[in-house]
Write a protein that holds these residues in place. Structure first.
Motif, short mmCIF file in Angstrom:
data_model
loop_
_atom_site.label_atom_id
_atom_site.label_comp_id
_atom_site.label_asym_id
_atom_site.label_seq_id
_atom_site.Cartn_x
_atom_site.Cartn_y
_atom_site.Cartn_z
N VAL A 1 -0.21 1.68 23.31
CA VAL A 1 -0.50 2.16 21.95
C VAL A 1 0.23 1.32 20.91
N ASN A 2 1.49 1.04 21.15
CA ASN A 2 2.26 0.28 20.16
C ASN A 2 1.80 -1.17 20.06
N GLY A 3 1.14 -1.67 21.12
CA GLY A 3 0.53 -2.99 21.02
C GLY A 3 -0.55 -3.02 19.95
N TYR A 4 -1.37 -1.97 19.87
CA TYR A 4 -2.37 -1.86 18.82
C TYR A 4 -1.71 -1.76 17.45
N ARG A 5 -0.61 -1.04 17.38
CA ARG A 5 0.09 -0.89 16.10
C ARG A 5 0.65 -2.23 15.62
N VAL A 6 1.20 -3.00 16.54
CA VAL A 6 1.73 -4.32 16.18
C VAL A 6 0.61 -5.21 15.66
N GLN A 7 -0.54 -5.20 16.34
CA GLN A 7 -1.67 -6.02 15.89
C GLN A 7 -2.18 -5.56 14.52
N GLN A 8 -2.13 -4.26 14.28
CA GLN A 8 -2.54 -3.74 12.97
C GLN A 8 -1.59 -4.23 11.88
N VAL A 9 -0.30 -4.27 12.19
CA VAL A 9 0.68 -4.78 11.22
C VAL A 9 0.39 -6.24 10.90
N ILE A 10 0.11 -7.05 11.93
CA ILE A 10 -0.15 -8.48 11.73
C ILE A 10 -1.41 -8.68 10.88
N VAL A 11 -2.44 -7.88 11.14
CA VAL A 11 -3.67 -7.96 10.34
C VAL A 11 -3.35 -7.68 8.87
N LYS A 12 -2.52 -6.70 8.61
CA LYS A 12 -2.17 -6.36 7.23
C LYS A 12 -1.27 -7.41 6.59
N PHE A 13 -0.45 -8.08 7.43
CA PHE A 13 0.36 -9.18 6.90
C PHE A 13 -0.54 -10.30 6.35
N LYS A 14 -1.70 -10.48 6.98
CA LYS A 14 -2.62 -11.56 6.59
C LYS A 14 -3.47 -11.19 5.37
N ASP A 15 -3.48 -9.92 5.01
CA ASP A 15 -4.34 -9.45 3.91
C ASP A 15 -3.66 -9.73 2.56
N PRO A 16 -4.23 -10.60 1.72
CA PRO A 16 -3.62 -10.90 0.42
C PRO A 16 -3.50 -9.66 -0.47
N ALA A 17 -4.40 -8.71 -0.29
CA ALA A 17 -4.35 -7.50 -1.12
C ALA A 17 -3.12 -6.64 -0.84
N LEU A 18 -2.49 -6.88 0.32
CA LEU A 18 -1.31 -6.08 0.68
C LEU A 18 -0.02 -6.88 0.57
N ALA A 19 -0.08 -8.00 -0.14
CA ALA A 19 1.10 -8.86 -0.24
C ALA A 19 2.27 -8.17 -0.94
N ALA A 20 1.95 -7.23 -1.83
CA ALA A 20 3.02 -6.54 -2.57
C ALA A 20 3.62 -5.39 -1.78
N TYR A 21 3.02 -5.02 -0.66
CA TYR A 21 3.53 -3.91 0.14
C TYR A 21 4.77 -4.33 0.90
N SER A 22 5.68 -3.42 1.07
CA SER A 22 6.88 -3.71 1.86
C SER A 22 6.53 -3.72 3.35
N ILE A 23 7.35 -4.40 4.13
CA ILE A 23 7.12 -4.44 5.58
C ILE A 23 7.21 -3.05 6.17
N LEU A 24 8.17 -2.28 5.72
CA LEU A 24 8.33 -0.92 6.27
C LEU A 24 7.14 -0.04 5.89
N GLY A 25 6.63 -0.20 4.68
CA GLY A 25 5.46 0.59 4.28
C GLY A 25 4.25 0.26 5.14
N ILE A 26 4.04 -1.03 5.43
CA ILE A 26 2.94 -1.43 6.31
C ILE A 26 3.14 -0.88 7.71
N ALA A 27 4.39 -0.88 8.19
CA ALA A 27 4.68 -0.36 9.53
C ALA A 27 4.35 1.12 9.62
N PHE A 28 4.73 1.88 8.60
CA PHE A 28 4.43 3.32 8.61
C PHE A 28 2.93 3.57 8.53
N ASP A 29 2.23 2.76 7.74
CA ASP A 29 0.78 2.91 7.64
C ASP A 29 0.07 2.54 8.93
N SER A 30 0.77 1.81 9.80
CA SER A 30 0.17 1.36 11.06
C SER A 30 0.51 2.27 12.23
#
Length: 347
Positions: free
Chosen positions: A289-318
């Motif tokens: 399960v956490n493998g999917y969560r890690v991949q979701q985080v990486i996908v969001k890291f690549k999204d320019p629209a989420l560039a202003a989001y904090s790493i922790l915020g993206i992690a919680f959203d994932s």
């Protein structure tokens, strides 16, 4: 409640023996002195009730009370025998020199060894429980019974310390027999407050998703799979359904996702899902399960629209629940810290 009630009785017994003329009669004092032989099995069964998905059965505890009954049968016999091999002084049983030393060692050995053995058994049960958590949960925070582990460890330290203090404290003049109960009772009182403090910071564990056999016998998984009746073709079909479900429904975004919850979504049993994940992905439920969560985080890291989001915020959203677990899982899965990965993949 029963365990804490036994400790309260023990404190009451100590308090009564601080008096020059204790209220409790001699036979009650003998029973009170042997209360640790009940406390330790009750603690063990308390831990079993939290860590094993089975109902509590009172008949199971009777055999664990044998040391208490054996000790008191011998103690009462020695106390009421014509020779008075055993007598009470300041609330403590003393053995006359005319008594066979082996009898003395046997009786005192019960008090010394039995509580220690149950503390060790409790600690081993907690270790097995914690080891099996990744097979049934996608998180371990708040359900790893870490607070209880520290209580058991501190209890073992407390038991050894009090045993040495009682045995050598009087001999070396650190404390007199008349004050021994005051010191022991005060230490036990502080320990009760420590238990309360730890308990207030712990969430109750109501889920019962871990099969009993997995906890009691760590080497039984392969044998159980052979007898599960799930063919390899059927397992492949379920695994394909599972991957499609995770991609489409994104169940991994639920931070409290468990094996039982995901199995219910797929319409299969938790044992079948556990077998499929272990055999087809070569991993356990936690890592899957956490493998999917890690991949979701990486996908969001690549999204320019989420560039202003904090790493922790993206992690919680994932689907992650805490910063510490996210950093550890991410580093193990990618070989990079979240910050390093974000810098490497950001557009």
């Amino acid at each position: 409640m029963l365990w804490m009630g036994m400790i309260a009785l023990q404190l009451g017994f100590y308090y009564d023996n601080l008096s020059a003329a204790p209220i409790l009669p001699a036979y009650i004092q003998l029973l009170g002195f042997s209360l640790p032989l009940i406390n330790s099995p009750v603690l063990y069964f308390y831990i079993r009730s939290l860590s094993l998905p089975t109902g509590f059965k009172w008949k199971n505890i009777l055999i664990h009370l044998l040391p208490f009954f054996i000790f008191n049968c011998i103690a009462f016999f020695l106390y009421y025998a014509n020779e008075n091999y055993l007598y009470l002084k300041d609330g403590f049983p003393h053995f006359r020199s005319s008594l066979n030393p082996w009898v003395t060692y046997s009786v005192t050995g019960l008090l010394a060894l039995v509580p220690g053995c149950y503390v060790v058994l409790s600690f081993l049960l907690l270790l097995r429980y914690r080891k099996q958590l990744p097979n049934s949960y996608s998180y371990t925070e708040k359900i790893n019974l870490n607070w209880l582990k520290w209580i058991v460890v501190s209890l073992l330290i407390l038991f050894i310390g009090l045993f040495l203090f009682i045995k050598y404290g009087v001999s070396y003049g650190l404390v007199g027999y008349s004050n021994l109960f005051a010191v022991v009772g005060a230490i036990l009182t502080v320990y009760v407050f420590f238990i309360g403090f730890c308990g207030l910071h712990q969430d109750a564990v109501f889920n019962r998703d871990i099969p009993v056999q997995e906890i009691l016998n760590e080497d039984s998984t392969a044998a159980n799979y052979k007898n599960s009746g799930l063919s390899d073709d059927k397992a492949d079909q379920i695994f394909t359904r599972l991957k499609l479900h995770m991609d489409r429904q994104k169940s991994f975004l639920k931070e409290d996702l468990s094996l039982a919850m995901l199995a219910a979504e797929l319409g299969i049993t938790a044992n079948q899902l556990s077998q499929v994940i272990n055999q087809k992905s070569g991993s356990n439920f936690f890592n899957f399960v956490n493998g999917y969560r890690v991949q979701q985080v990486i996908v969001k890291f690549k999204d320019p629209a989420l560039a202003a989001y904090s790493i922790l915020g993206i992690a919680f959203d994932s689907g992650f629940r805490s910063k510490s677990s996210f950093n550890k899982i991410f580093k193990e899965a990618t070989g990079q810290t979240p910050l390093e990965c974000r810098k490497a993949v950001s557009p």
